[in-house]
Write a protein that holds these residues in place. Sequence first.
Motif, PDB file in Angstrom:
ATOM      1  N   ALA A  90      15.077  38.487  67.584  1.00 35.21           N
ATOM      2  CA  ALA A  90      14.039  37.451  67.571  1.00 35.21           C
ATOM      3  C   ALA A  90      14.627  36.051  67.470  1.00 35.21           C
ATOM      4  N   LEU A  91      15.553  35.842  66.528  1.00 36.24           N
ATOM      5  CA  LEU A  91      16.103  34.489  66.323  1.00 36.24           C
ATOM      6  C   LEU A  91      17.168  34.152  67.368  1.00 36.24           C
ATOM      7  N   PHE A  92      18.273  34.870  67.369  1.00 31.89           N
ATOM      8  CA  PHE A  92      19.377  34.582  68.271  1.00 31.89           C
ATOM      9  C   PHE A  92      18.961  34.736  69.730  1.00 31.89           C
ATOM     10  N   SER A  93      18.578  35.956  70.111  1.00 32.93           N
ATOM     11  CA  SER A  93      18.229  36.201  71.514  1.00 32.93           C
ATOM     12  C   SER A  93      16.920  35.537  71.900  1.00 32.93           C
ATOM     13  N   GLY A  94      15.985  35.445  70.946  1.00 36.89           N
ATOM     14  CA  GLY A  94      14.697  34.833  71.256  1.00 36.89           C
ATOM     15  C   GLY A  94      14.823  33.348  71.566  1.00 36.89           C
ATOM     16  N   TRP A 148       9.800  32.538  64.147  1.00 32.56           N
ATOM     17  CA  TRP A 148      10.531  33.530  63.347  1.00 32.56           C
ATOM     18  C   TRP A 148      11.507  32.818  62.405  1.00 32.56           C
ATOM     19  N   PHE A 149      12.253  31.866  62.915  1.00 29.84           N
ATOM     20  CA  PHE A 149      13.246  31.135  62.128  1.00 29.84           C
ATOM     21  C   PHE A 149      12.589  30.477  60.915  1.00 29.84           C
ATOM     22  N   ALA A 150      11.506  29.753  61.155  1.00 35.01           N
ATOM     23  CA  ALA A 150      10.846  29.031  60.061  1.00 35.01           C
ATOM     24  C   ALA A 150      10.286  29.995  59.017  1.00 35.01           C
ATOM     25  N   ALA A 151       9.604  31.048  59.467  1.00 37.11           N
ATOM     26  CA  ALA A 151       8.985  31.985  58.534  1.00 37.11           C
ATOM     27  C   ALA A 151      10.039  32.783  57.773  1.00 37.11           C
ATOM     28  N   ALA A 152      11.105  33.202  58.455  1.00 34.73           N
ATOM     29  CA  ALA A 152      12.145  33.978  57.795  1.00 34.73           C
ATOM     30  C   ALA A 152      12.886  33.134  56.767  1.00 34.73           C
ATOM     31  N   ALA A 195       8.349  38.054  59.939  1.00 37.07           N
ATOM     32  CA  ALA A 195       9.577  37.307  59.716  1.00 37.07           C
ATOM     33  C   ALA A 195       9.722  36.901  58.252  1.00 37.07           C
ATOM     34  N   ALA A 196       8.617  36.517  57.609  1.00 33.85           N
ATOM     35  CA  ALA A 196       8.680  36.156  56.192  1.00 33.85           C
ATOM     36  C   ALA A 196       9.114  37.352  55.349  1.00 33.85           C
TER      37      ALA A 196
END
Length: 401
Positions: free
Chosen positions: A365-369, A380-384, A126-127
């Motif tokens: 990963a973000l939306f659907s996850g 994922w959100f935090a790392a991205a 994700a980063a």
Amino acid sequence: MSDANASALRRGDWRSLDLDHGPALFAGAALVLGALAIWQAIDARQAVLFLIGGALGVTLYHAAFGFTGGWRRLVVERRGRAMRAQMLMIGLTALAFMPLLSAGTVLGQPLVGALAPVGTSVLVGAALFGLGMQLGGGCGSGTLFTVGGGSSRMLVTLAFFVVGSVLGSWHLPWWLARPALPPISLGDSLGVPGGLAATLAGLAAVAALTVWIERRHHGSLETPAPAPRQGIARLLRGPWPLLGGAPGLAALNLATLLVAGHPWSVTFAFGLWGAKAAQAVGVPVESWDFWQWPGPAAALSDSVLADATSVMNFGILIGAALAAALAGRFAPKAALPWKSLAAAVIGGLLMGYGARLAFGCNIGALFSGIASGSLHGWLWFAAAFAGSLIGIRLRPRFGLD
């Protein structure tokens, strides 16, 4: 809307509108004929998914609903309107997803959420994705709808997104051996009410933080500019408000879940396209561990039209082209400064590789996850976002700001 356009709409004289008639007719025909061809080649379900993809492309383009620019605006300009729209979209989807996923089936259709392990692979992937999307100029969905809209630069990003996805599929087994927790569903762990409460509270906290940042730096929240069109002209030709795009995308993700049996995703298709291309030139990708797993192996051996993610991506490309033509903005440009081209190449590679490691992009990963209640979506959100901060700082080196 101009007086001439308003008069043309009242007369039903579409030829007088300042839209790109040729591309609009071509894209509209491609949606209809594509759906019929997929129906004949595969089945009606795939044809419906293709049309859902078309609707996603129109919505993404007309609402200019991308994650990359929204995150950058918060960091650079301290404006959070786009991020609040993203949180609204995810929250609306979660309200529908979690009860349905808990039920397990709807009208005999098995349903599965976007769940994945919580570990090193997601953190690193994700980063890399967040960094790459700021250099490449778009996220997973953003790359597709801007390519459909005629962006030659984003076509380069998409090409190397595919290359990076193939490389990621080659290396993924090694990354999966690094430390990780199993998939964690908030709906299963806390029950549907508890999982929903935790998810909505998290989304509300992010939205509230953007409000605080914006008011602290500007004194008030941004007011959207008046729309240049109204009524049916705005519906067909855009632009749509972000807060209109959010529920639209939520509804279309729900439609995807009900038809496909799983939420909307984007990037598996890129790896599949690249793997098939690699096979065609003699690269034995079928011997790689990833492409021997049951799902990827079946997709690799079958027609690309049998892959739900692929047909939806094709629909997004064509739907965005239709929206751009209706807006009178379909204007491909070939000239690319070399620094911008280099950023597109690097960004595409990082996004493709990162998405494969992280079990998806900003959509899968973000939306659907997060909407599925998966804890990996929050990681994922935090790392991205952290990777995106680095990418934003690097953009001026490539002449992007």
